[in-house]
Design an enzyme around this catalytic site. Structure first.
Site, PDB file in Angstrom:
ATOM      1  N   SER A 253       0.854  -1.048  -0.069  1.00 50.01           N
ATOM      2  CA  SER A 253      -0.129   0.065  -0.019  1.00 50.01           C
ATOM      3  C   SER A 253       0.835   1.378   0.099  1.00 50.01           C
ATOM      4  O   SER A 253       1.765   1.394  -0.826  1.00 50.01           O
ATOM      5  CB  SER A 253      -0.930  -0.110   1.226  1.00 50.01           C
ATOM      6  OG  SER A 253      -1.867   0.827   1.009  1.00 50.01           O
TER       7      SER A 253
ATOM      8  N   ASP B 153      -6.034  -3.781  -2.251  1.00 50.06           N
ATOM      9  CA  ASP B 153      -4.778  -3.409  -1.431  1.00 50.06           C
ATOM     10  C   ASP B 153      -4.309  -4.812  -0.635  1.00 50.06           C
ATOM     11  O   ASP B 153      -4.943  -5.659  -0.228  1.00 50.06           O
ATOM     12  CB  ASP B 153      -5.407  -2.579  -0.335  1.00 50.06           C
ATOM     13  CG  ASP B 153      -4.303  -1.761   0.345  1.00 50.06           C
ATOM     14  OD1 ASP B 153      -3.354  -2.265   0.891  1.00 50.06           O
ATOM     15  OD2 ASP B 153      -4.496  -0.455   0.423  1.00 50.06           O
TER      16      ASP B 153
END
Length: 753
Positions: free
Chosen positions: A85, A230
């Site tokens: 991320s 993610d």
């Protein structure tokens, strides 16, 4: 997809980051374990391989930059990087050769608006999509398929995020991550299998975007048939990926946020975020358990900074520096001699040269509805010409601006004897038919208040040339049902034909001096056909026939002003030219736009009266800092002798259209008008354009008024206003006053002019 009342843009930033509570991990920080002395050299003459592991954490990930600053200060060698991320973003920047100083400068320019304001630059949109901005649309675009409503996969698609990531990447194009100055890995999650996906090659911006695709907030990315979200879902602190790269010592930086307290679990977004955080925390704890005594864990104390605080990144970064200094003794034990470290950093700072060789083919991958020829025509990159990275990035924005794709990216393929630019333009899964809604309100606080509700249904790609059928239903002060079938005549879309029809009921007030003397209710039934040329993102030219009837009826006022029982027959030629390169319709800060229209009414085409009416208007905006000057004008009249019929005169007056007068108070057969506006942004927007305080100075004249006693000379007026872009449209509160004493207070939700 995208889309909180005007009261606070900070609230919306919080909203989007409550979808940043869905916007990032909220792991509980673990205490640094008891660690023994670092590894001695395993092999004679060799030092241990040190890998940096950077966790996800949204905006809190800016602390990674502070950690890097201290690592350089203590001359700690970094031999590989793995990130998830926000950690993948910082890690990719450093691995590709960006210095800490450059990263600190970059942080100052990053904001929520920059990362998540979804639309590409308006100038890059197709002209047909630009025209939507002049409507009163609010909320997201909904898909309609098989009789049911479908939603997008996220509040934002991630196209804007990816565009920013391309700018942050020191290395452009598709490459092997082991060939970066520092070998690098990024982690995403395959939503189908639920497993972590570790990227060892690809285009850096695409990979970072996949690793940052927070479920519900940013739409998943598609890559090699996988649907990726993610990496925090499976490996928010990717220790395992670092081990696979051969790390002997891991320096792990965990910037996750604490779980919400009981009193903070108030609302669906808080609960959803907490659930996601609990799941994420489980994989973080599993990663922490894999750390060995010789590894180093850094957990910055980031206080109340949230995962969505992208507007405060420069304040977050120093907190990582503080945390790294807390383990300074451990870091110092890994330090290289100055000369050795300088040599290492010199090698790692050598930028990888992007492969900008010409391509032999531009190939659109797996398009099912959109004609590849229509997509390729919006690109400036051409086969046989060297790749220009800036042009290619703009091409991706233009493709997204067509309105047909939920995500656009590219990669280079090396085939026997050929180099191919493969464009992965993912068609909207909720398309190809779309529904949008709109709302408009206005009042002058003196008894006249109006509203309009709008629903628009659009069917796209009805054939291989891009046929589009659009119907708009509006209810309110103006009630109408309009439909048009837009049919390109070739795959490039340069020429088109557009039959159209509509029925409309509208209200017109007529004034004599300052007094309203009559109110008319009119119904029109008109149809026609246009032929034209679509100048891509610059404008549109149409020539067509228009015919039908208009039935005016006196609603209030003296009978002597009644229009009679017979409908007015309409028939004639219409020419329209539009040019639009404004960066915004509501609060333009740069660019210019103009339009011109000629309507030649002819009895030979069924009209009651022969006349020719024309008008031209335009505006341009120039800005410096938060200050903007906006110039606007409108002129119109008739060609030849005679006067315009009263039902087709120019009606003028109202907010920013000779402010101080009532809306539509000025009625005549020609008009000359100029306006100079100044506005200053007083509140920076996050996902929207912000709030503005402005002034307007206006000069105009409406000639040959319908009624004796109406103003005939030069009219001077001005206005002061407060305006803001909100989730339900632009809102304006203004006061206008004319030189002759006319004044009015205005409120608009929607575009006032």
């Amino acid at each position: 997809m995208k889309n909180i009342p005007i009261c606070s843009f900070k609230v919306f930033a919080a909203f989007c980051m409550a979808l940043c509570a869905v916007l990032v991990t909220l792991p509980v920080r673990a205490k640094t374990p008891e660690l023994s002395a670092p590894l001695a050299n395993s092999d004679a003459g060799k030092r241990p391989k040190i890998c940096l592991v950077l966790s996800g954490g949204g905006a809190r990930g800016a602390a990674h930059v502070g950690v890097l600053k201290v690592l350089e200060e203590y001359r700690v060698p970094i031999d590989c990087i793995a990130g998830t991320s926000m950690g993948s973003l910082v890690g990719a920047a450093y691995a590709s050769g960006m210095s800490v100083d450059e990263m600190e400068t970059t942080l100052k320019g990053i904001s929520t608006e920059l990362l998540f304001k979804e639309k590409p630059p308006r100038q890059e949109l197709s002209q047909r999509r630009k025209q939507d901005d002049y409507n009163i649309f609010i909320g997201p675009e909904l898909g309609v398929r098989n009789g049911s409503i479908h939603f997008g996969k996220g509040i934002v698609t991630g196209v804007q995020l990816e565009s920013v990531l391309r700018q942050l990447s020191k290395v452009k194009g598709y490459l092997d991550f082991d060939k970066l100055p520092i070998p690098y890995r990024a982690v995403a999650t395959d939503l189908v299998t639920g497993k972590a996906v570790v990227f060892s090659e690809g285009e850096l911006a695409n990979v970072m975007r996949a690793s940052m695709a927070v479920p519900g907030a940013v739409a998943p990315a598609e890559f090699d048939g996988m649907i990726l979200a993610d990496g925090m879902l499976t490996s928010n602190l990717p220790v395992e990926a670092a081990r696979a790269m051969g790390a002997d010592i891991i320096i792990a930086v965990n910037v996750g946020t604490p779980l919400l307290k009981r009193e903070e679990l108030n609302g669906i977004f808080g609960v959803a975020g907490q659930m996601l955080s609990i799941l994420t925390e489980q994989n973080v704890q599993a990663s922490l358990a894999q750390l060995k005594p010789e590894d180093i864990l850094i957990s910055p104390e980031l206080g109340d900074f949230s995962t969505g605080d992208f507007d405060h990144l420069p304040r977050i970064a120093p907190l990582g520096e503080t945390a790294a200094r807390a383990v300074a003794e451990r870091l110092a034990s890994l330090s290289l001699k100055p000369v050795e470290y300088a040599s290492l950093r010199a090698r790692q700072s050598v930028a990888v040269t992007s492969d900008l060789r010409p391509v032999d083919e531009i190939r659109f991958v797996d398009l099912k509805r959109v004609n590849p020829r229509a997509a390729e025509v919006v690109m400036e990159t051409r086969a046989g010409q060297p790749i220009d990275q800036t042009t290619l990035d703009r091409d991706m924005n233009r493709l997204y601006g067509m309105g047909d794709f939920e995500h656009v990216s590219y990669r280079f393929l090396e085939e026997p004897g050929r180099r191919v630019l493969a464009v992965d333009a993912v068609e909207k899964s909720w398309g190809p038919n779309y529904l949008r809604f709109g709302l408009g309100l206005s009042t002058d606080f003196s008894g006249d208040a109006y509203f309009n509700l709008l629903a628009s249904y659009r069917k796209t790609w009805m054939n291989s040339l891009g046929g589009e059928w659009r119907s708009d239903l509006q209810i309110g002060r103006t009630s109408s049902l309009k439909t048009e079938f837009y049919q390109p005549l070739d795959s490039r879309g340069y020429f088109f034909v557009a039959p159209h029809a509509g029925v409309e009921q509208f209200i017109t007030n007529v004034y004599q001096g300052d007094h309203r003397v009559a109110r008319y209710e009119a119904t029109s039934l008109l149809g026609g056909v246009d032929i034209g040329t679509h100048m891509l993102r610059y404008g549109e030219l149409r020539l067509g026939l228009l015919g039908g009837v208009v039935r005016p009826k006196l609603d209030t006022g003296p009978l002597v002003l009644a229009p009679g029982d017979s409908p007015v027959s309409v028939g004639g030629y219409r020419l329209r030219l539009i040019h639009d390169q404004l960066d915004s319709v509501h609060f333009p800060r740069s660019g210019w736009g103009s339009s011109a229209q000629v309507f030649a009414s002819r009895t030979g085409l069924g009209a009651d009266t022969s006349y020719t009416r024309w008008d031209v208007d335009g505006s341009s905006a120039y800005s410096f800092g938060d200050h903007t000057f906006n110039f606007g004008f409108k002129v119109g009249g008739k060609a030849g002798s005679g006067t315009l019929p009263r039902y087709d005169m120019f009606q003028w007056g109202g907010f920013l259209q000779q402010s101080g007068y009532a809306t539509g108070q000025l009625l005549g057969d020609n008009i000359k008008f100029g306006r100079l506006m100044y506005y200053r942004r007083v509140l920076q927007g996050s996902m929207f354009e912000g709030a503005y305080l402005g002034l307007s100075f206006e000069v105009g004249k409406v000639g040959n008024p319908l009624f004796v006693g109406n103003p005939t000379g030069t009219l001077i007026s001005g206005a002061v206003f407060l305006a803001a872009d909100t989730p339900i449209g632009p809102a304006y509160l203004g006061y206008g006053r004319a030189k002759d004493g006319n004044s009015s207070l205005y409120f608009y939700l929607g575009r006032p002019f």
